[in-house]
Write an enzyme that holds these catalytic residues in place. Sequence first.
Site, PDB file in Angstrom:
ATOM      1  N   CYS A   2      46.250  43.052  32.523  1.00 31.72           N
ATOM      2  CA  CYS A   2      46.895  41.718  32.679  1.00 31.72           C
ATOM      3  C   CYS A   2      47.570  41.492  33.944  1.00 31.72           C
ATOM      4  CB  CYS A   2      48.063  41.596  31.694  1.00 31.72           C
ATOM      5  SG  CYS A   2      47.599  41.353  30.104  1.00 31.72           S
ATOM      6  N   GLY A  28      42.730  39.441  34.257  1.00 27.73           N
ATOM      7  CA  GLY A  28      42.709  38.949  32.869  1.00 27.73           C
ATOM      8  C   GLY A  28      41.900  37.450  32.931  1.00 27.73           C
ATOM      9  N   ASN A 101      52.385  43.518  31.437  1.00 25.35           N
ATOM     10  CA  ASN A 101      51.332  44.039  31.917  1.00 25.35           C
ATOM     11  C   ASN A 101      51.623  45.454  31.462  1.00 25.35           C
ATOM     12  OD1 ASN A 101      49.703  45.460  34.961  1.00 25.35           O
ATOM     13  ND2 ASN A 101      48.678  45.104  32.852  1.00 25.35           N
ATOM     14  N   GLY A 102      50.680  46.023  30.649  1.00 22.88           N
ATOM     15  CA  GLY A 102      50.809  47.366  30.193  1.00 22.88           C
ATOM     16  C   GLY A 102      50.522  47.406  28.431  1.00 22.88           C
ATOM     17  N   TYR A 243      38.828  51.001  39.950  1.00 21.89           N
ATOM     18  CA  TYR A 243      38.263  49.804  39.587  1.00 21.89           C
ATOM     19  C   TYR A 243      39.075  48.332  39.516  1.00 21.89           C
ATOM     20  CZ  TYR A 243      36.362  46.424  36.280  1.00 21.89           C
ATOM     21  OH  TYR A 243      35.855  45.252  35.572  1.00 21.89           O
TER      22      TYR A 243
HETATM   23  P1  5GP Z   1      28.673  50.785  32.268  1.00 23.31           P
HETATM   24  O1  5GP Z   1      27.188  50.985  32.950  1.00 23.31           O
HETATM   25  O2  5GP Z   1      29.380  51.894  31.749  1.00 23.31           O
HETATM   26  O3  5GP Z   1      28.135  49.828  30.953  1.00 23.31           O
HETATM   27  O4  5GP Z   1      29.119  49.684  33.160  1.00 23.31           O
HETATM   28  C1  5GP Z   1      29.925  50.060  34.262  1.00 23.31           C
HETATM   29  C2  5GP Z   1      30.422  49.039  35.016  1.00 23.31           C
HETATM   30  O5  5GP Z   1      31.572  48.593  34.182  1.00 23.31           O
HETATM   31  C3  5GP Z   1      30.913  49.461  36.372  1.00 23.31           C
HETATM   32  O6  5GP Z   1      30.077  48.761  37.324  1.00 23.31           O
HETATM   33  C4  5GP Z   1      32.412  49.266  36.439  1.00 23.31           C
HETATM   34  O7  5GP Z   1      32.667  48.554  37.491  1.00 23.31           O
HETATM   35  C5  5GP Z   1      32.517  48.242  35.116  1.00 23.31           C
HETATM   36  N1  5GP Z   1      33.954  48.706  34.327  1.00 23.31           N
HETATM   37  C6  5GP Z   1      34.555  49.778  34.224  1.00 23.31           C
HETATM   38  N2  5GP Z   1      35.721  49.653  33.344  1.00 23.31           N
HETATM   39  C7  5GP Z   1      35.548  48.435  33.241  1.00 23.31           C
HETATM   40  C8  5GP Z   1      36.516  47.631  32.178  1.00 23.31           C
HETATM   41  O8  5GP Z   1      37.407  48.212  32.000  1.00 23.31           O
HETATM   42  N3  5GP Z   1      36.493  46.251  32.522  1.00 23.31           N
HETATM   43  C9  5GP Z   1      35.349  45.712  33.236  1.00 23.31           C
HETATM   44  N4  5GP Z   1      35.209  44.372  32.981  1.00 23.31           N
HETATM   45  N5  5GP Z   1      34.285  46.427  33.568  1.00 23.31           N
HETATM   46  C10 5GP Z   1      34.617  47.663  33.827  1.00 23.31           C
HETATM   47 MG    MG Z   2      31.363  46.964  38.486  1.00 24.57          MG
END
Ligand code: 5GP
Ligand code: MG
Length: 468
Positions: A2, A28, A101-102, A243
């Site tokens: 968030c 979010g 947030n948390g 990320y």
């Molecule tokens: P996977 O290959 O595991 O399906 O997806 C990896 C991708 O998901 C990476 O590009 C990374 O940036 C993204 N990603 C990693 N953690 C999260 C998250 O918590 N939320 C979202 N929306 N994307 C994530």
């Molecule tokens: Mg990504």
Amino acid sequence: MCGVFGIHGHDEAAKIAYLGLHALQHRGQESAGVVAGDRTLRRHVGMGLVADVFDEKTLGRLPGAAAIGHTRYSTAGSSEVRNAQPFLFEYSGGSVAIAHNGNLVNAEDLRNRLEASGSIFQTSSDTEVIVHLMAKVPEFDPVNRLIAALRQVQGAYSLVLLADDKLIGVRDPHGFRPLVIGRLKDGYVLSSETSAFDLIEAEYIRDVEPGELVVADNAGLRSFKLATSEAAPSRFCIFEHVYFARPDSLVNGKSVYRARERMGTRLAEEQPAIADVVIPVPDSGVPSAIGYAKRAGIPFEMGLIRSHYVGRTFIEPQDSIRHFGVRLKLSPVRSVVDGKRVVVVDDSLVRGTTSRKIVKMLRAAGAREVHLRISAPPTTNPCFYGIDTPNRSELVAASHTLDEIARYVTCDSLGYLSHEGMMSTMGAIGEDGEVGVGYCSACFTGVYPVQLGKGGDGELVRLRRNKV
Ligand code: 5GP
Ligand code: MG
Ligand code: SF4
């Protein structure tokens, strides 16, 4: 997952909050909201993106010199407007608005106890627990009430509140989630990330410290220390740098862009590849791919183009839809990858479904070899402190070896950044050799800095959370 924002001492507080939320939209996309006012607080929240929730008219109905705002990401089950923040409550001390947030790890316990003694909850969010605890404190001053309430909660929280003409900001004793303080003309602003300050042209002052509570009112800015913070070591979420946060932000005092770039540099040292071109998975993989390419001496190119009209694919809860999501979002550039040995750099690998699609896409566009490099360690454990990583059973690295994952995603080689490598790029190796000083990296290591709620079993807490 968030974003929170707060402002005190500005004629058009709600409008500034609205702008700030735009720069926190990546944190979010499920709902957005603002509460504004002086003594009388007014609230507008809605499902969807900031730009869709607010317009001239709704913002016009939120007068006052103070405001807080929130962008929310939620799991599927709890995606409803009653859980959209900020919350606004009336209690014997007046009005209080809160945005969080948390994730609190003992919220279920506290809620059960409060309900047993007569509390009636209006939402299924862990945040509401804090307000019920505040209401029970026999004090008048909202700051004292909040401090007393926070003594009872455990877990991750960066909070902003409005009460009694005061803007309050607080971080939990471990400081899992970010929160920064800025100045805008004669007033003060709080935000999850500095990206919001850049947008509204506020000056970044410093981070709220772990276990620190700050109050902005007409007397200026004051700081308090939570008693529970004494013995708590700092545990900033490393995944914010990997990320989650925006690359143009400073979080925990460090540039997110530079942190990712260094992770890419280190990745090139630890996991070299013989290749013709380095390409990122946009957008989150870009800075680390730049770092990788520079260090490896291999040209950097944009071999995948991202459509900016589709949200993050994790928003879609079901795997069947996610598969389409990837193709909607990313497409390969044939002229970059055709006939080439390609290194693809991404920031993390969670389920592996995105990466598998990407590898197939690149081969279909003519790539001769595809070497996948991940600028973080394998994600082996779920997060209980506010990032929505999937259950353990969906984390491919929780139950598969490196070879098995490589076979699943069908790449020619797979390499992750080591935990030590990641932490050394953050300067988080202690004199005694301790790896990860000052950080939480539980999703990569399984070492949880705050014990999970009753039952002790992480999966249990999580299932409960998804259900409500
Ligand atoms: P996977 O290959 O595991 O399906 O997806 C990896 C991708 O998901 C990476 O590009 C990374 O940036 C993204 N990603 C990693 N953690 C999260 C998250 O918590 N939320 C979202 N929306 N994307 C994530
Ligand atoms: Mg990504
Ligand atoms: Fe961040 Fe991972 Fe710790 Fe969660 S478990 S707070 S995502 S480092």
